[in-house]
Design a protein around this motif. Structure first.
Motif, PDB file in Angstrom:
ATOM      1  N   GLY A 622      -9.996  54.430 -81.938  1.00  0.00           N
ATOM      2  CA  GLY A 622     -11.150  54.078 -82.760  1.00  0.00           C
ATOM      3  C   GLY A 622     -12.464  54.062 -82.022  1.00  0.00           C
ATOM      4  N   GLY A 623     -12.558  54.839 -80.926  1.00  0.00           N
ATOM      5  CA  GLY A 623     -13.795  54.888 -80.160  1.00  0.00           C
ATOM      6  C   GLY A 623     -13.901  53.844 -79.073  1.00  0.00           C
ATOM      7  N   VAL A 624     -12.903  52.990 -78.943  1.00  0.00           N
ATOM      8  CA  VAL A 624     -12.911  51.941 -77.915  1.00  0.00           C
ATOM      9  C   VAL A 624     -12.159  52.449 -76.685  1.00  0.00           C
ATOM     10  CG1 VAL A 624     -12.227  49.590 -77.345  1.00  0.00           C
ATOM     11  CG2 VAL A 624     -12.961  50.163 -79.679  1.00  0.00           C
ATOM     12  N   PRO A 625     -12.790  52.445 -75.508  1.00  0.00           N
ATOM     13  CA  PRO A 625     -12.114  52.952 -74.312  1.00  0.00           C
ATOM     14  C   PRO A 625     -10.805  52.216 -74.023  1.00  0.00           C
ATOM     15  CG  PRO A 625     -14.458  52.662 -73.908  1.00  0.00           C
ATOM     16  CD  PRO A 625     -14.181  52.036 -75.237  1.00  0.00           C
ATOM     17  N   VAL A 626      -9.826  52.972 -73.547  1.00  0.00           N
ATOM     18  CA  VAL A 626      -8.530  52.412 -73.152  1.00  0.00           C
ATOM     19  C   VAL A 626      -8.517  52.292 -71.632  1.00  0.00           C
ATOM     20  CG1 VAL A 626      -6.035  52.803 -73.116  1.00  0.00           C
ATOM     21  CG2 VAL A 626      -7.368  53.437 -75.149  1.00  0.00           C
ATOM     22  N   PRO A 627      -8.209  51.114 -71.079  1.00  0.00           N
ATOM     23  CA  PRO A 627      -8.155  50.976 -69.623  1.00  0.00           C
ATOM     24  C   PRO A 627      -7.241  52.024 -68.994  1.00  0.00           C
ATOM     25  CG  PRO A 627      -7.934  48.834 -70.677  1.00  0.00           C
ATOM     26  CD  PRO A 627      -7.865  49.849 -71.774  1.00  0.00           C
ATOM     27  N   LYS A 628      -7.631  52.535 -67.819  1.00  0.00           N
ATOM     28  CA  LYS A 628      -6.856  53.602 -67.190  1.00  0.00           C
ATOM     29  C   LYS A 628      -5.408  53.200 -66.971  1.00  0.00           C
ATOM     30  CE  LYS A 628      -9.641  57.072 -65.052  1.00  0.00           C
ATOM     31  NZ  LYS A 628      -9.696  58.019 -63.941  1.00  0.00           N
ATOM     32  N   ALA A 629      -5.189  51.932 -66.685  1.00  0.00           N
ATOM     33  CA  ALA A 629      -3.822  51.466 -66.423  1.00  0.00           C
ATOM     34  C   ALA A 629      -2.940  51.604 -67.662  1.00  0.00           C
ATOM     35  CB  ALA A 629      -3.853  50.008 -65.964  1.00  0.00           C
ATOM     36  N   ASP A 630      -3.565  51.646 -68.841  1.00  0.00           N
ATOM     37  CA  ASP A 630      -2.802  51.749 -70.086  1.00  0.00           C
ATOM     38  C   ASP A 630      -2.744  53.170 -70.631  1.00  0.00           C
ATOM     39  OD1 ASP A 630      -2.378  48.994 -70.045  1.00  0.00           O
ATOM     40  OD2 ASP A 630      -4.232  48.598 -71.151  1.00  0.00           O
ATOM     41  N   GLN A 631      -3.396  54.115 -69.954  1.00  0.00           N
ATOM     42  CA  GLN A 631      -3.403  55.496 -70.420  1.00  0.00           C
ATOM     43  C   GLN A 631      -2.146  56.234 -69.962  1.00  0.00           C
ATOM     44  OE1 GLN A 631      -6.997  57.501 -69.232  1.00  0.00           O
ATOM     45  NE2 GLN A 631      -8.346  55.908 -70.060  1.00  0.00           N
ATOM     46  N   LEU A 632      -1.816  57.304 -70.686  1.00  0.00           N
ATOM     47  CA  LEU A 632      -0.740  58.199 -70.257  1.00  0.00           C
ATOM     48  C   LEU A 632      -1.237  58.983 -69.052  1.00  0.00           C
ATOM     49  CD1 LEU A 632       2.026  59.579 -70.780  1.00  0.00           C
ATOM     50  CD2 LEU A 632       0.813  61.175 -72.288  1.00  0.00           C
ATOM     51  N   PRO A 633      -0.569  58.870 -67.895  1.00  0.00           N
ATOM     52  CA  PRO A 633      -1.076  59.535 -66.682  1.00  0.00           C
ATOM     53  C   PRO A 633      -1.163  61.054 -66.849  1.00  0.00           C
ATOM     54  CG  PRO A 633       0.624  57.922 -66.131  1.00  0.00           C
ATOM     55  CD  PRO A 633       0.641  58.067 -67.623  1.00  0.00           C
ATOM     56  N   TYR A 634      -2.245  61.620 -66.346  1.00  0.00           N
ATOM     57  CA  TYR A 634      -2.421  63.070 -66.339  1.00  0.00           C
ATOM     58  C   TYR A 634      -1.506  63.668 -65.286  1.00  0.00           C
ATOM     59  CZ  TYR A 634      -4.922  67.554 -66.359  1.00  0.00           C
ATOM     60  OH  TYR A 634      -5.248  68.874 -66.466  1.00  0.00           O
ATOM     61  N   GLN A 635      -0.787  64.723 -65.639  1.00  0.00           N
ATOM     62  CA  GLN A 635       0.283  65.229 -64.780  1.00  0.00           C
ATOM     63  C   GLN A 635      -0.061  66.511 -64.026  1.00  0.00           C
ATOM     64  OE1 GLN A 635       3.310  63.620 -64.348  1.00  0.00           O
ATOM     65  NE2 GLN A 635       2.367  62.000 -65.576  1.00  0.00           N
ATOM     66  N   PHE A 636      -1.310  67.020 -64.144  1.00  0.00           N
ATOM     67  CA  PHE A 636      -1.554  68.374 -63.649  1.00  0.00           C
ATOM     68  C   PHE A 636      -2.739  68.466 -62.694  1.00  0.00           C
ATOM     69  CE2 PHE A 636       0.765  68.714 -67.619  1.00  0.00           C
ATOM     70  CZ  PHE A 636       1.781  69.594 -67.265  1.00  0.00           C
ATOM     71  N   ASP A 637      -2.966  67.427 -61.898  1.00  0.00           N
ATOM     72  CA  ASP A 637      -4.082  67.457 -60.949  1.00  0.00           C
ATOM     73  C   ASP A 637      -3.963  68.600 -59.948  1.00  0.00           C
ATOM     74  OD1 ASP A 637      -5.792  65.161 -61.616  1.00  0.00           O
ATOM     75  OD2 ASP A 637      -3.986  63.989 -61.242  1.00  0.00           O
ATOM     76  N   MET A 638      -2.743  69.019 -59.657  1.00  0.00           N
ATOM     77  CA  MET A 638      -2.529  70.053 -58.646  1.00  0.00           C
ATOM     78  C   MET A 638      -2.500  71.454 -59.228  1.00  0.00           C
ATOM     79  SD  MET A 638       0.232  69.065 -60.264  1.00  0.00           S
ATOM     80  CE  MET A 638       0.442  67.423 -59.554  1.00  0.00           C
ATOM     81  N   ALA A 639      -2.734  71.612 -60.535  1.00  0.00           N
ATOM     82  CA  ALA A 639      -2.520  72.898 -61.196  1.00  0.00           C
ATOM     83  C   ALA A 639      -3.419  74.012 -60.662  1.00  0.00           C
ATOM     84  CB  ALA A 639      -2.716  72.743 -62.702  1.00  0.00           C
ATOM     85  N   ALA A 640      -4.649  73.683 -60.266  1.00  0.00           N
ATOM     86  CA  ALA A 640      -5.550  74.719 -59.758  1.00  0.00           C
ATOM     87  C   ALA A 640      -4.967  75.404 -58.525  1.00  0.00           C
ATOM     88  CB  ALA A 640      -6.919  74.118 -59.444  1.00  0.00           C
ATOM     89  N   ASP A 641      -4.176  74.676 -57.752  1.00  0.00           N
ATOM     90  CA  ASP A 641      -3.566  75.263 -56.547  1.00  0.00           C
ATOM     91  C   ASP A 641      -2.527  76.319 -56.891  1.00  0.00           C
ATOM     92  OD1 ASP A 641      -5.099  73.495 -55.072  1.00  0.00           O
ATOM     93  OD2 ASP A 641      -3.506  72.006 -54.906  1.00  0.00           O
ATOM     94  N   TRP A 642      -2.010  76.306 -58.103  1.00  0.00           N
ATOM     95  CA  TRP A 642      -1.007  77.298 -58.502  1.00  0.00           C
ATOM     96  C   TRP A 642      -1.643  78.627 -58.887  1.00  0.00           C
ATOM     97  CZ3 TRP A 642       1.440  73.431 -62.485  1.00  0.00           C
ATOM     98  CH2 TRP A 642       1.962  72.326 -61.787  1.00  0.00           C
ATOM     99  N   CYS A 643      -2.976  78.648 -58.952  1.00  0.00           N
ATOM    100  CA  CYS A 643      -3.681  79.861 -59.393  1.00  0.00           C
ATOM    101  C   CYS A 643      -4.256  80.650 -58.219  1.00  0.00           C
ATOM    102  CB  CYS A 643      -4.805  79.485 -60.358  1.00  0.00           C
ATOM    103  SG  CYS A 643      -4.232  78.594 -61.814  1.00  0.00           S
TER     104      CYS A 643
END
Length: 643
Positions: A622-643
């Motif tokens: 609803g437009g209210v920020p969700v604390p990072k600790a409660d977010q679904l972790p992003y899984q692809f920080d390393m993806a640029a290295d695969w390119c």
């Protein structure tokens, strides 16, 4: 505070910046850096006062000057600034919003005015009337529907995306081309079934006409000045490109309102080629052509409508999720059921949740495969070997992260994993929201079918009674293979897409298990581009390539059983044995890769995708920020290295 509250629920992310005395320069730097990665949605600046207006203009200018990637437009609205100042900064929103509101009630009125003005300036609507071809002259317009030509080198049946692309390329190569279309407008399934909120299921660079139309990402888009589309382009962007593509053809190339009845081969003793019988109103015509392309959709035929007992009892809204049936729907706070789990179903899930639905339940017979956007992106951008295959090592890394995402989000992994990536007959849908919404408890799936309706919901075959305000049917389409059979009298087709000499069936097919790890990626347009070049070579060099296209050595399959893996294998054979086709494939991949690296290079894509991932949580909350600790972790920080 009242204005902020009024706006939060209608935007993806809300940033409130105070410009302290003497701090404007630092604030501009910080805002510009923060918004640099916000590339997938338009940005609306609301500037309160002259200092804020100047700062917003400077940030917008910096974003427009950043050519490292494609981005959506930005617009500026002003409060407490003379209307002329607002007009000077932004031609898309020339009027200011008036004075700064002084009461909570005035603030809410101003917020509503802002939302309305921004919607007009950044509308995704598209006027389909412009898809009706313009006659060559007033006399031709007065005469009505133009008759098909008596003779042409190549006749293309169907004015959808693939038919128009083939017409463009063949015309550029010097062939005389005519396109006939049964409907009165061009665009194929995009103008027939797509919703205004529809998006392409492939990454932008993999479903793009910009190599033909060009890009000018800093300028407003119009028919004469096409812009870079957003990633997973919207229906409006695709239709705008369809219109521009049609405009590249000579006048009267496209003849709408023409129904093709039969395609008949002409004996070699009479010169060869084909006679195409067609109908205009009650008049029949015959066109003689050297070659024919049937660019008629295969996989998307007549939509299946959701019809179950008890529908009149249901007090909510129940309809099929195609062709803007749900345009104007108020989704806020609604409980939604989506029946089906194909691409249209996943799209309607996204539309409902992005627009404020409280919950969505997907009712499906089996779990389709959904991948995050970055998986589809990587399948286009990662390096290929000489056989156009990706490294098995990076493929394994992708699958590991994808599997982790399924498990961490709580979304159900497809029943076919790990042996097969998807069910036979299913496509793979692309959606980040699918995983974030599961994690946030906004979305769930249940196995079964809608059995019947009651006053406030649906009864499912698994015994569940699910309350709902809106029920959307997305239970697929009847395949359109019988049309090709009826037109040609043939019931099988070569894996090369040829029915016979110089007669090509340029249509989508079942995306089977073997479709992945090819340079077509997830894109039927990439497939169409490649096999258009094959058709050109077949016309020019039948002695050299004909045996591989329509000869006895080409494997054949029933038309209703066509699969992507079949024409991928045929394409590999052609690439290995024909110089023109080999060069065409290499050029196609090189142009596409260049476009990706200019508009969304890997490091920029990962940074932007990570930001969008975080903002998805805000939007679904609803437009209210969700604390990072409660977010679904992003899984692809390393993806640029695969390119």
């Amino acid at each position: 505070a009242a204005a902020v509250d009024a706006l939060r629920g209608s935007v993806w992310a809300f940033h409130h910046v105070e410009l302290g005395k003497g701090q404007a320069s630092a604030a501009i730097d910080a805002i510009s850096d923060d918004l640099r990665w916000a590339i997938d949605l338009p940005i609306v600046f609301v500037a309160v006062g002259a200092q804020a207006s100047a700062a917003a203009a400077e940030v917008s200018k910096r974003l427009a000057a950043d050519n490292s990637m494609s981005r959506r437009p930005s617009v500026i609205f002003t409060l407490g600034v003379a209307g002329a100042a607002g007009a000077a900064m932004n031609s898309l929103a020339p009027e200011s919003l008036g004075e700064v509101p002084r009461t909570a009630a005035d603030a809410r009125v101003t917020a509503d005015a802002l939302k309305a003005a921004a919607s007009r300036a950044l509308s995704q609507a598209f006027d389909k009337r412009v898809l009706v071809p313009v006659p060559a002259s007033p006399a031709a317009a007065a005469a009505g529907i133009a008759a098909p030509p008596a003779e042409t080198e190549v006749l293309i049946v169907g004015a959808g995306l693939l038919g128009l692309y083939a017409a463009h390329r063949l015309t550029k190569e010097g062939f005389n081309v005519a396109v006939v279309e049964q409907r009165m407008l061009i665009g194929g399934i995009w103008s027939m079934y797509a919703n205004s909120t529809s998006q392409v299921n492939s990454s932008e660079g993999g479903y793009s006409l910009k190599s033909i139309l060009g890009t000018t990402s800093a300028a407003p888009a119009d028919e004469k000045n096409p812009s870079s589309n957003r990633d997973h382009s919207t229906a409006a962007e695709i239709l705008k490109d369809v219109k521009a593509l049609g405009d590249t053809l000579p006048v009267d190339t496209i003849r709408c309102g023409i129904k093709v009845l039969r395609v008949t081969p002409i004996p070699a003793s009479r010169g060869g080629g084909y006679e195409v019988m067609s109908l205009r109103g009650k008049e029949t015509f015959t066109t003689r052509a050297k070659g024919v392309i049937l660019a008629i959709n295969d996989r998307v035929g007549i939509p299946r409508s959701l019809q179950v007992p008890g529908m009149p009892k249901f007090r909510g809204v129940m309809t099929d999720g195609i062709a803007d049936n749900l345009a104007g729907m108020d989704w806020v706070g609604k409980d939604v059921i989506v029946a089906g789990m194909g691409a249209f179903a996943v799209e309607n899930v996204r539309t409902a949740l992005e627009h404020g639905a409280r919950s969505v339940t997907v009712v499906c017979r089996r779990h389709g495969t959904v991948c995050p956007k970055i998986i589809d992106y990587l399948n286009f951008v990662k390096p290929f070997d000489e056989q156009y295959r990706h490294s098995p090592i990076t493929n394994i890394k992708q699958m590991q992260q994808w599997s982790k995402l399924y498990k961490k989000s709580g979304a159900t992994i497809p029943e076919t994993w790990p042996k097969k990536i998807k069910h036979d007959g299913h496509t793979i849908s692309v959606s980040d929201l699918w995983f974030v919404a599961h994690h946030m408890g906004k979305l769930r799936t249940t196995i079964g079918e809608v059995e019947s309706m009651y006053e406030s919901g649906a009864v499912i075959t698994n015994g569940e009674r699910i309350p709902a305000d809106i029920v959307i049917g997305c239970i697929g389409f009847v395949r359109n293979t019988t049309l090709c059979e009826a037109l040609t009298g043939m019931d099988d087709v070569g894996h090369s897409n040829y029915l016979s000499r110089d007669l090509m069936y340029l249509a989508d097919a079942e995306i089977d298990e073997g479709a992945f790890n090819s340079f077509f990626g997830s894109s039927v347009l990439e497939y169409g581009k490649f096999f258009t070049e094959v058709f050109i070579e077949g016309l020019r060099n039948p002695a050299g390539v004909g045996e591989m296209l329509w000869g006895d050595s080409v494997p054949r399959t029933p038309i209703h059983d066509r699969k992507w893996s079949q024409y991928i294998a045929a394409g590999a054979r052609l690439i290995a044995n024909n110089d023109y086709i080999r060069d065409a494939a290499a050029t196609q991949v090189a142009k596409r890769t260049k476009h990706f690296l200019e508009t969304l290079p890997p490091a920029a894509y990962v940074a932007a995708n990570r930001l969008e991932w975080e903002e998805l949580h805000t939007r679904l909350n609803g437009g209210v920020p969700v604390p990072k600790a409660d977010q679904l972790p992003y899984q692809f920080d390393m993806a640029a290295d695969w390119c």
